[in-house]
Design a protein around this motif. Structure first.
Motif, short mmCIF file in Angstrom:
data_model
loop_
_atom_site.label_atom_id
_atom_site.label_comp_id
_atom_site.label_asym_id
_atom_site.label_seq_id
_atom_site.Cartn_x
_atom_site.Cartn_y
_atom_site.Cartn_z
N ALA A 48 0.86 -1.16 0.00
CA ALA A 48 0.09 0.09 0.04
C ALA A 48 0.93 1.19 0.14
CB ALA A 48 -1.05 0.12 1.33
N ALA A 51 1.99 2.08 -3.28
CA ALA A 51 0.94 1.97 -4.47
C ALA A 51 0.83 3.29 -5.05
CB ALA A 51 -0.37 1.59 -3.96
N THR A 52 1.21 4.45 -4.50
CA THR A 52 0.93 5.84 -5.08
C THR A 52 2.33 6.61 -5.29
OG1 THR A 52 0.82 6.90 -3.11
CG2 THR A 52 -1.18 5.94 -4.00
N ASP A 53 2.66 7.39 -6.19
CA ASP A 53 3.67 8.33 -6.08
C ASP A 53 3.16 9.81 -6.12
OD1 ASP A 53 2.47 8.57 -8.68
OD2 ASP A 53 4.34 7.98 -9.80
N ASN A 56 -1.62 11.15 -10.29
CA ASN A 56 -2.82 10.66 -10.05
C ASN A 56 -3.34 9.31 -9.99
OD1 ASN A 56 -3.46 13.51 -10.58
ND2 ASN A 56 -3.91 13.03 -12.70
N TYR A 57 -2.04 8.47 -9.99
CA TYR A 57 -2.20 7.11 -10.20
C TYR A 57 -2.26 6.20 -8.87
CZ TYR A 57 -2.02 7.93 -15.11
OH TYR A 57 -2.60 8.40 -16.37
N LEU A 58 -2.77 5.21 -8.66
CA LEU A 58 -2.91 4.20 -7.71
C LEU A 58 -2.82 3.05 -8.05
CD1 LEU A 58 -4.64 4.58 -4.00
CD2 LEU A 58 -4.19 2.09 -5.34
N GLN A 59 -1.68 2.25 -8.24
CA GLN A 59 -1.54 0.88 -8.67
C GLN A 59 -0.77 -0.12 -7.42
OE1 GLN A 59 0.14 2.40 -12.10
NE2 GLN A 59 -1.17 1.14 -13.27
N VAL A 60 -1.37 -1.08 -7.08
CA VAL A 60 -0.74 -1.97 -6.00
C VAL A 60 0.41 -2.79 -6.35
CG1 VAL A 60 -1.06 -3.68 -4.24
CG2 VAL A 60 -2.88 -1.95 -4.47
N GLY A 98 3.00 9.01 -13.08
CA GLY A 98 2.58 7.71 -12.90
C GLY A 98 3.87 6.68 -13.14
N CYS A 101 4.63 4.06 -9.92
CA CYS A 101 3.53 3.17 -9.32
C CYS A 101 3.36 2.22 -10.53
CB CYS A 101 2.26 3.70 -8.63
SG CYS A 101 1.67 4.86 -9.70
#
Length: 512
Positions: A48, A51-53, A56-60, A98, A101
């Protein structure tokens, strides 16, 4: 584009889909814990955290590896290859497009592989590990009146490895260029396990590498085929501007540029190789600095004056607009410092460097004397207090923070936050860009590295509704077409990442 590998050689390199199998991940974790000395973090909490930087992105991610040695990195890459797991080397996590992540095994060099290996003040070079923080390097270099020229606003926590992956720039790239122009050699590791040191390549050296055969010879021959086959398109389609960051650095593979594989790898965002070590160029850091701030009726007029200002060879030329200042007031950022600015609604912060303060002040006064002759001369203020200068620079460095999550205002987002044009075209480009804002119902403060034509902004995109996303997509289509019309670059600093890569054919055509 011609592949560097035959089809039979790349089957193993194709990762699974974004849903990496849990059983495969568990097996990969088990093998990594057996093979490496560093930390293997596949728990939910660690995944978790990564999962972000800054985007705008969130990828686990599949998991996180914190290597203690180069041997750990080599073993990690080998296990990822064996398990067909994507791999992502991450720096300080400050990427805005992005790049930091993804559904991959994340390599974090910042805890252990963060050393300054060597600093040569006579040769003006340094050897660094990828996890070193920029300010750590700059502190040591300044003991010799040297510095690493590119200096993003995140300089107190971004890493050199991340800067190499991103081709970072910053305030003082006016005097030193992008990261690409300050990298001499790289020690890299490919996904198939080849470790090699790369840099500029003489013709006789190239011939020896290819004749020796093996994987390295195959790669070099493939890169030369790209340069030979697409050379004319590369020369014609890659914008000749200070901040062309979008796309791979294919011009560095051309013979007139020394077939420089190290520079070609800068900005590839960990899609081609992992950087294990870098030899970089240091430049003179002027001990005397002077800051003059110019106030204009609007940011467009400020942009119009940039070409005139660059004739006086400043070491930095930055910009902020009235909306950014208003956002700062709403958020209570630097309330007293804002009074230091001269009157205006668009400002240029112009810094000069010299052997001492008097030398720098004299350069600043020459600029001011010249500008006073213009009918549309700006308001001008030359600072004589280093403390006040630092406060003004704090205002500029607060740009991203000031425009994010302003109370009572719509949320602002990255996505079109670092386009770039030639400095001669800043004013006209900004006017048309703001017309696009109006067309799509957006607002966004404007600031950035105007001395190199790079425009920063955060825009009030609606990324939460279907209609808002459709409008965002339409805006991106319009905005990318606009910057290409001006001979510019989709990215002038932050890279393409996941937010802009799909639009690269507009810049370079379908073949490249």
């Amino acid at each position: 584009m011609a592949s560097l590998l035959h089809e039979s050689q790349i089957a193993w390199a194709r990762p699974y889909s974004t849903d990496y199998p849990a059983g495969e991940a568990h097996d990969l974790e088990t093998q990594l814990k057996k093979r490496i000395e560093g930390e293997v973090r596949f728990d939910d909490g660690s995944r978790a955290l990564y999962a972000t930087d800054g985007s705008n992105y969130l990828q686990v991610p599949i998991g996180v590896v914190v290597p203690k040695s180069i041997e750990d990195v080599i073993a990690t890459v080998a296990e990822c290859r064996r398990h067909r797991a994507p791999l992502l080397a991450r720096g300080g996590g400050t990427s805005l497009a992005g790049q930091c992540c993804n559904v991959a095994v994340v390599l974090d060099f910042t805890k252990y592989l963060n050393q300054l290996i060597d600093l040569d003040p006579v040769g003006k070079t340094a050897r660094v590990q990828p996890g070193i923080v920029l300010d750590w390097l700059r502190t040591e270099a300044e003991r010799h009146h040297l510095t690493f020229g590119p200096d993003p606003s995140t300089h107190n926590h971004n890493t050199l490895g991340g800067m190499i992956g991103n081709n970072s720039c910053g305030t003082h790239s006016v005097m030193a260029g992008k990261t690409e122009e300050n990298v001499l050699e790289l020690d890299v590791l490919t996904y198939d396990g080849l470790r090699m040191r790369v840099g500029a390549t003489r013709d006789d050296e190239f011939e020896r590498i290819v004749e020796a055969g093996g994987r390295r010879g195959e790669i070099y021959a493939g890169l030369r085929r790209i340069a030979d086959r697409y050379g004319n398109q590369i020369r014609a389609r890659f914008p000749n501007i200070p901040r062309r960051v979008s796309g791979y650095n294919l011009p560095d593979l051309l013979p007139e540029n020394g077939f420089n594989v190290a520079r070609a790898l800068v900005g590839t965002e960990c899609t081609c190789a992992v950087t294990l070590e870098a030899t970089i160029r240091l430049v003179w850091s002027p001990p005397g600095r002077s800051l003059v701030v110019l106030g204009y009726p609007d940011i467009y007029k400020a942009g119009d004056h940039v070409p005139e200002i660059l004739k006086f060879k400043p070491v930095a030329c930055e910009a902020i607009d009235a909306l950014l200042v208003e956002n700062m007031k709403i958020k209570g950022l630097h309330p007293r410092d804002l009074k230091l600015l001269p009157n205006g609604r668009g400002w240029l912060l112009v810094e000069f460097g010299g052997e001492d303060r008097q030398d720098a002040d004299n350069q600043a006064r020459r600029l001011m004397d010249s500008l006073k002759k213009h009918r549309d001369a700006p308001e001008m203020k030359l600072y004589d207090d280093p403390g006040e200068e630092r406060l003004v620079w704090d205002i500029r460095e607060s740009g991203l923070g000031a425009t994010a999550w302003v109370p009572g205002q719509p949320a602002t987002w990255e996505g079109w936050e670092d386009s770039a044009v030639h400095p001669d075209k800043i004013g006209p480009y900004l006017r048309e860009l703001c017309e696009l804002y109006e067309k799509h119902g957006y607002e966004g403060a404007l600031y950035g590295h105007f001395g190199q034509g790079c425009i920063h902004t955060r825009i009030t995109f609606d990324l939460l509704t279907a209609g808002g996303i459709a409008n965002y997509r339409a805006f991106m289509d319009d905005a990318t077409s606009l910057v290409v019309k001006y001979g510019g670059s989709l990215s002038g600093e932050h890279g393409d990442g996941q937010s802009k890569a799909e639009f690269l054919p507009k810049m370079y055509g379908p073949e490249i």
